[in-house]
Design an enzyme around this catalytic site. Structure first.
Site, PDB file in Angstrom:
ATOM      1  N   LYS A  87       0.839  -1.203   0.000  1.00 25.24           N
ATOM      2  CA  LYS A  87       0.000   0.000   0.000  1.00 25.24           C
ATOM      3  C   LYS A  87       0.877   1.258   0.000  1.00 25.24           C
ATOM      4  O   LYS A  87       0.597   2.221  -0.719  1.00 25.24           O
ATOM      5  CB  LYS A  87      -0.935  -0.005   1.226  1.00 25.24           C
ATOM      6  CG  LYS A  87      -2.039  -1.053   1.117  1.00 25.24           C
ATOM      7  CD  LYS A  87      -2.805  -1.245   2.419  1.00 25.24           C
ATOM      8  CE  LYS A  87      -3.761  -2.428   2.287  1.00 25.24           C
ATOM      9  NZ  LYS A  87      -4.454  -2.767   3.542  1.00 25.24           N
TER      10      LYS A  87
ATOM     11  N   GLN B 119      -4.724  -1.566   9.924  1.00 27.97           N
ATOM     12  CA  GLN B 119      -4.567  -2.853   9.227  1.00 27.97           C
ATOM     13  C   GLN B 119      -5.105  -3.987  10.107  1.00 27.97           C
ATOM     14  O   GLN B 119      -4.733  -4.106  11.272  1.00 27.97           O
ATOM     15  CB  GLN B 119      -3.080  -3.066   8.896  1.00 27.97           C
ATOM     16  CG  GLN B 119      -2.775  -4.324   8.124  1.00 27.97           C
ATOM     17  CD  GLN B 119      -3.321  -4.302   6.695  1.00 27.97           C
ATOM     18  OE1 GLN B 119      -3.299  -3.285   6.008  1.00 27.97           O
ATOM     19  NE2 GLN B 119      -3.843  -5.431   6.247  1.00 27.97           N
TER      20      GLN B 119
ATOM     21  N   ASP C 160     -10.915   2.690   4.428  1.00 25.09           N
ATOM     22  CA  ASP C 160     -11.185   1.262   4.253  1.00 25.09           C
ATOM     23  C   ASP C 160     -12.694   1.005   4.157  1.00 25.09           C
ATOM     24  O   ASP C 160     -13.123  -0.107   3.878  1.00 25.09           O
ATOM     25  CB  ASP C 160     -10.620   0.457   5.434  1.00 25.09           C
ATOM     26  CG  ASP C 160      -9.349  -0.299   5.052  1.00 25.09           C
ATOM     27  OD1 ASP C 160      -9.064  -0.381   3.845  1.00 25.09           O
ATOM     28  OD2 ASP C 160      -8.664  -0.799   5.955  1.00 25.09           O
TER      29      ASP C 160
END
Ligand code: NAD
Length: 292
Positions: free
Chosen positions: A51, A95, A118
């Site tokens: 990412k 994450q 997200d």
């Protein structure tokens, strides 16, 4: 025909790069993403590095904030609140998975939905369900974009989704059954939606019979070889979300060699949904920055 996620993701990165260069040229600040990672899960570390690399490629500024596994839930919550209030950060992600002693739902729910790139907060999920402007979680956004770029119509078609997770199964089912009013900045086809969707899961009986009636099958089960050739009709479109490591190789949930000859379109693993997921995070970050 292969649905080439790697190629489409590269195309989208090029488009993002152009847009972000223009932002820079106009004297504005470039979008900034923060990625919080807890512990040293090797898969998570790989995802985070990918990412960061993707952000650098398109000109998004990205910072990694790493904590040891022992961090308390309270300290992590404080970090989320700090990022919510940091005016220089446009979006951030925590994450997953988090260590067992930390309640993931509590952490995700604390993220300001406008910075939730997200798309996993209850606000964003609820807004998506209601067809309101929202940030859509990366994998469903990527799948939708991949279908759109290959001009695969979903209207009136029977989509079978295998898997009911919050990050893939539920949101992609919701998006494809919606009336197509949920258009996003940078998204090519607002026409996606209007499908008849069936969601299957581990307790579904006779999965094969249901899949044989599908025009489009989206598999997100984490079970290698789950979708076999006898379960699909000729001309089906197959989206394989699964990522499994078998004998040191990455494989999806689809018996690719035997299903591909029957399919009109199919995603490979790797190189299908995976690259689309990462590029969707970049699109979400730009969207969050533009919305501020
Ligand atoms: P999950 O792992 O949380 O849950 C799996 C789901 O599949 C459950 O809803 C379960 O009911 C269903 N399932 C499992 N076995 C089944 C079976 N035999 N028949 C029918 N249903 C079954 O789901 P997830 O987090 O969406 O992950 C699914 C897979 O997708 C994993 O392999 C994961 O690594 C992968 N994934 C890939 C990406 C990507 O970018 N390519 C993103 C997210 C997840």
């Amino acid at each position: 025909m292969i649905l080439d996620g790697k190629k489409i993701a590269a195309e989208i990165r090029g488009e993002l790069r152009t847009e972000i260069d223009a932002i820079k040229a106009s004297g504005q600040r470039v979008p900034k993403l923060a990625i919080v990672i807890v512990g040293h899960n090797p898969a998570s570390e790989t995802y985070v590095n990918n990412k960061l690399k993707a952000c650098a490629e398109v000109g998004i500024e990205a910072v990694k904030i790493a904590y040891e596994t022992e961090i308390t839930e309270q300290t992590l919550l404080s970090e989320v609140h700090r990022l919510n209030n940091d005016g220089t950060i446009d979006g951030f992600i925590v994450q997953l998975p988090l260590p067992d002693h930390i309640n993931e739902t509590r952490i995700l729910s604390a993220i300001d939905y406008r910075k939730d790139v997200d798309g996993l907060t209850p606000e964003n999920v609820g807004r998506t369900v209601q067809g309101l402007p929202s940030i859509i979680s990366a994998t469903p956004r990527g799948i939708r974009e991949l279908l759109a770029r290959y001009q695969i119509q979903t209207e009136g078609r029977h989509v079978v989704v295998i898997g009911r997770s919050n990050i893939v199964g539920k949101p992609i089912a919701m998006l494809l059954m919606q009336r197509p009013y949920l258009s996003l900045p940078g998204m090519s086809a607002a026409s996606l939606g209007d499908a008849t969707v069936t969601i299957c899961h581990s307790k579904t009986q006779d999965l094969g019979a249901i899949c044989r009636t599908a025009d489009i099958i989206i598999v997100a089960a984490g079970s290698p070889g789950l979708l076999t050739a006898d379960m699909v009709k000729e001309g089906v479109v197959v989206i394989d979300v699964g990522i499994n490591r078998v004998d040191g190789h990455l494989v999806g949930d689809v018996d690719f060699d035997n299903v591909a000859p029957k399919a009109a379109y199919i995603t490979p693993v790797p190189g299908g949904v995976g690259p689309m997921t990462i590029v969707s995070l970049l699109q979400n970050t730009l969207q969050a920055a533009l919305n501020r």
